[in-house]
Motif scaffolding. Sequence first.
Motif, PDB file in Angstrom:
ATOM      1  N   ILE A  13       0.833  -1.204   0.000  1.00 17.08           N
ATOM      2  CA  ILE A  13       0.000   0.000   0.000  1.00 17.08           C
ATOM      3  C   ILE A  13       0.869   1.256   0.000  1.00 17.08           C
ATOM      4  N   VAL A  14       1.895   1.243   0.839  1.00 13.78           N
ATOM      5  CA  VAL A  14       2.803   2.393   0.912  1.00 13.78           C
ATOM      6  C   VAL A  14       3.483   2.616  -0.438  1.00 13.78           C
ATOM      7  N   ALA A  15       3.908   1.527  -1.092  1.00  8.22           N
ATOM      8  CA  ALA A  15       4.578   1.637  -2.392  1.00  8.22           C
ATOM      9  C   ALA A  15       3.650   2.217  -3.449  1.00  8.22           C
ATOM     10  N   ILE A  16       2.385   1.761  -3.438  1.00  7.92           N
ATOM     11  CA  ILE A  16       1.403   2.265  -4.407  1.00  7.92           C
ATOM     12  C   ILE A  16       1.140   3.746  -4.187  1.00  7.92           C
ATOM     13  N   VAL A  17       0.949   4.144  -2.921  1.00 10.69           N
ATOM     14  CA  VAL A  17       0.704   5.548  -2.596  1.00 10.69           C
ATOM     15  C   VAL A  17       1.900   6.404  -3.002  1.00 10.69           C
ATOM     16  N   ALA A  18       3.102   5.906  -2.722  1.00 12.33           N
ATOM     17  CA  ALA A  18       4.321   6.653  -3.081  1.00 12.33           C
ATOM     18  C   ALA A  18       4.429   6.834  -4.591  1.00 12.33           C
ATOM     19  N   LEU A  19       4.079   5.760  -5.347  1.00 12.55           N
ATOM     20  CA  LEU A  19       4.137   5.846  -6.797  1.00 12.55           C
ATOM     21  C   LEU A  19       3.127   6.856  -7.324  1.00 12.55           C
ATOM     22  N   LEU A  20       1.919   6.838  -6.749  1.00  9.67           N
ATOM     23  CA  LEU A  20       0.888   7.789  -7.165  1.00  9.67           C
ATOM     24  C   LEU A  20       1.316   9.224  -6.898  1.00  9.67           C
ATOM     25  N   ILE A  21       1.959   9.435  -5.769  1.00  9.34           N
ATOM     26  CA  ILE A  21       2.453  10.774  -5.444  1.00  9.34           C
ATOM     27  C   ILE A  21       3.515  11.199  -6.464  1.00  9.34           C
ATOM     28  N   LEU A  22       4.403  10.271  -6.810  1.00 16.46           N
ATOM     29  CA  LEU A  22       5.440  10.572  -7.791  1.00 16.46           C
ATOM     30  C   LEU A  22       4.841  10.932  -9.142  1.00 16.46           C
ATOM     31  N   LEU A  23       3.776  10.209  -9.526  1.00 14.25           N
ATOM     32  CA  LEU A  23       3.207  10.401 -10.849  1.00 14.25           C
ATOM     33  C   LEU A  23       2.331  11.633 -10.967  1.00 14.25           C
ATOM     34  N   SER A 207      -4.330  13.855 -16.675  1.00  7.70           N
ATOM     35  CA  SER A 207      -3.742  12.959 -17.676  1.00  7.70           C
ATOM     36  C   SER A 207      -2.321  13.371 -18.047  1.00  7.70           C
ATOM     37  N   ARG A 208      -2.155  14.599 -18.509  1.00 11.48           N
ATOM     38  CA  ARG A 208      -0.837  15.037 -18.964  1.00 11.48           C
ATOM     39  C   ARG A 208       0.159  15.153 -17.810  1.00 11.48           C
ATOM     40  N   ALA A 209      -0.303  15.588 -16.654  1.00  8.11           N
ATOM     41  CA  ALA A 209       0.593  15.710 -15.498  1.00  8.11           C
ATOM     42  C   ALA A 209       1.208  14.357 -15.148  1.00  8.11           C
ATOM     43  N   SER A 210       0.395  13.308 -15.171  1.00 11.58           N
ATOM     44  CA  SER A 210       0.893  11.964 -14.891  1.00 11.58           C
ATOM     45  C   SER A 210       1.870  11.500 -15.968  1.00 11.58           C
ATOM     46  N   LEU A 211       1.524  11.747 -17.228  1.00  7.78           N
ATOM     47  CA  LEU A 211       2.382  11.326 -18.337  1.00  7.78           C
ATOM     48  C   LEU A 211       3.726  12.049 -18.308  1.00  7.78           C
ATOM     49  N   GLN A 212       3.711  13.322 -17.953  1.00  6.07           N
ATOM     50  CA  GLN A 212       4.971  14.071 -17.858  1.00  6.07           C
ATOM     51  C   GLN A 212       5.853  13.525 -16.742  1.00  6.07           C
ATOM     52  N   SER A 213       5.240  13.172 -15.626  1.00  4.74           N
ATOM     53  CA  SER A 213       6.016  12.608 -14.522  1.00  4.74           C
ATOM     54  C   SER A 213       6.623  11.260 -14.916  1.00  4.74           C
ATOM     55  N   GLN A 214       5.839  10.446 -15.619  1.00  8.23           N
ATOM     56  CA  GLN A 214       6.361   9.163 -16.092  1.00  8.23           C
ATOM     57  C   GLN A 214       7.525   9.370 -17.056  1.00  8.23           C
ATOM     58  N   ASP A 215       7.374  10.341 -17.947  1.00 11.44           N
ATOM     59  CA  ASP A 215       8.427  10.633 -18.909  1.00 11.44           C
ATOM     60  C   ASP A 215       9.694  11.120 -18.205  1.00 11.44           C
ATOM     61  N   ASN A 216       9.527  11.993 -17.219  1.00 11.48           N
ATOM     62  CA  ASN A 216      10.668  12.512 -16.463  1.00 11.48           C
ATOM     63  C   ASN A 216      11.377  11.407 -15.676  1.00 11.48           C
ATOM     64  N   LEU A 217      10.569  10.496 -15.119  1.00 12.70           N
ATOM     65  CA  LEU A 217      11.129   9.449 -14.266  1.00 12.70           C
ATOM     66  C   LEU A 217      11.740   8.295 -15.058  1.00 12.70           C
ATOM     67  N   PHE A 218      11.055   7.871 -16.120  1.00  8.43           N
ATOM     68  CA  PHE A 218      11.433   6.623 -16.792  1.00  8.43           C
ATOM     69  C   PHE A 218      11.898   6.800 -18.237  1.00  8.43           C
ATOM     70  N   GLY A 219      11.813   8.021 -18.789  1.00  5.05           N
ATOM     71  CA  GLY A 219      12.101   8.228 -20.214  1.00  5.05           C
ATOM     72  C   GLY A 219      13.537   8.050 -20.620  1.00  5.05           C
ATOM     73  N   SER A 220      14.464   8.046 -19.647  1.00  2.39           N
ATOM     74  CA  SER A 220      15.875   7.917 -20.009  1.00  2.39           C
ATOM     75  C   SER A 220      16.574   6.783 -19.269  1.00  2.39           C
ATOM     76  N   ILE A 221      15.773   5.865 -18.726  1.00  4.58           N
ATOM     77  CA  ILE A 221      16.346   4.724 -18.000  1.00  4.58           C
ATOM     78  C   ILE A 221      16.661   3.591 -18.974  1.00  4.58           C
ATOM     79  N   SER A 222      17.869   3.036 -18.871  1.00  2.00           N
ATOM     80  CA  SER A 222      18.279   1.860 -19.667  1.00  2.00           C
ATOM     81  C   SER A 222      18.020   2.030 -21.154  1.00  2.00           C
ATOM     82  N   MET A 223      18.437   3.147 -21.696  1.00  2.00           N
ATOM     83  CA  MET A 223      18.302   3.379 -23.135  1.00  2.00           C
ATOM     84  C   MET A 223      19.295   2.524 -23.922  1.00  2.00           C
ATOM     85  N   ASN A 224      18.977   2.316 -25.204  1.00  2.00           N
ATOM     86  CA  ASN A 224      19.946   1.695 -26.105  1.00  2.00           C
ATOM     87  C   ASN A 224      21.226   2.532 -26.097  1.00  2.00           C
TER      88      ASN A 224
END
Length: 420
Positions: A13-23, A207-224
């Motif tokens: 539950i804590v992990a889910i809440v933390a992820l939602l806050i991040l997003l 919608s866009r606020a969540s997508l921007q957070s996802q892009d900021n957090l995960f958009g450059s992880i483990s790239m080719n």
Amino acid sequence: MKKKLWMIFGPVIVAIVALLILLWAPINFKTVTPTKVQQAATSLDVRVLKGESVKNAAEKENYIPIIGSSELSRMDPFHPSSMAQKYHWKNKPFLLGNPGTASLTQAMNVGGMANLKGNKAVMIISPQWFTKSGVQAEAFKYFLSPLQLTGFILNSDHGDKAMNKYVANRIIDLGVSKGVIEDNALERISEGKQITSFQRFYIKRVSRASLQSQDNLFGSISMNNHQKIIDKASSKLPDTYDYKHLNKLAGKMAKEHSTDNELQIGNNFYNKQLKKNIITYRNTHKHVTYTHSPEYNDFQALLYMFAQNKVEVMFVIQPINPYWVKYTGMPLSSITNFDTKIKYQLKSQGFNNIVDLSQVKNPNYIAEDTIHMGWRGWLMMDHRLKNYYKDKKANPKNTQYKMDDYFLTDKWANDTNFSN
């Protein structure tokens, strides 16, 4: 009992809440470093194409985008990324394209590049995009970024109304669905209406606020990471830039790497993609034409995106392997008519910087496979890029575009009455 349940489910539950806050939290996560941008520049990672944070970070540094499709993955010594590294270009290429990307995908891509405004770009045009059916729906849906879509919807209250209507209708016709509210907003735009206040609030704040957070957090992880390929390729180039010498070297390398066939196609591509069924391709393109296609309208949408942001663009019309053209029986008029039509669409609206590689005096080894640049083709393009890349800022004199909505019509898509 409650304590035991909490011990089991509490961490989840804590992990889910933390992820939602991040997003959804209004926090700007600084995850895109200069090192990440450098890696992204040659990664051809689809998340970079569909995202915004990495590309916008690159626009603040010394990068100029090269927008195209699968040809960008042909990283031989004469690839722009190799040449830029070897000869220390002031600004470096940032590659944006994948197999299957075409004009409409790139229109959405450019529309989401906020920091491209007032800067330069390079656009590689592929004749094979301009088929009678145009872009495949599944390919477009795969590359369509929900983040870029929300940006388009929110920006639809300004800019060219005809273009906004066209893009919205095209997205709907291609079967895209990204959510009830987004779909309804697209319907309104396609009808020439503004989106509702609620739609704007939801798309912007949720919608866009969540997508921007996802892009900021995960958009450059483990790239080719293609840096080793670029390092190896650039190491094969001489230390001093001399076009005539490099042209001979490109021909020599090309000849050494295309010994398994008489079509001047690289051995690797030929053996993997063509060898087993090569006979089935003979005279199969006798009726190919590139002058009747909805792609011309999609291309116009891309031009509008450039024009709205005052982007100075170098357009490169890439060649089709002349030996492949002859083998498949493709009429030369298919290429010349396409060439004339696309240049008319560009020049009549003020897009005058065109590098046309579809018709050159010596086309030997200009393509690495059947329809994509390689070896000498890259070098010809690089020779023009070398000076273009000295300054990334657009020259205002070169962005005085005069856009014409006629190029969004079905009539233009099938028009053959044009002149250059």
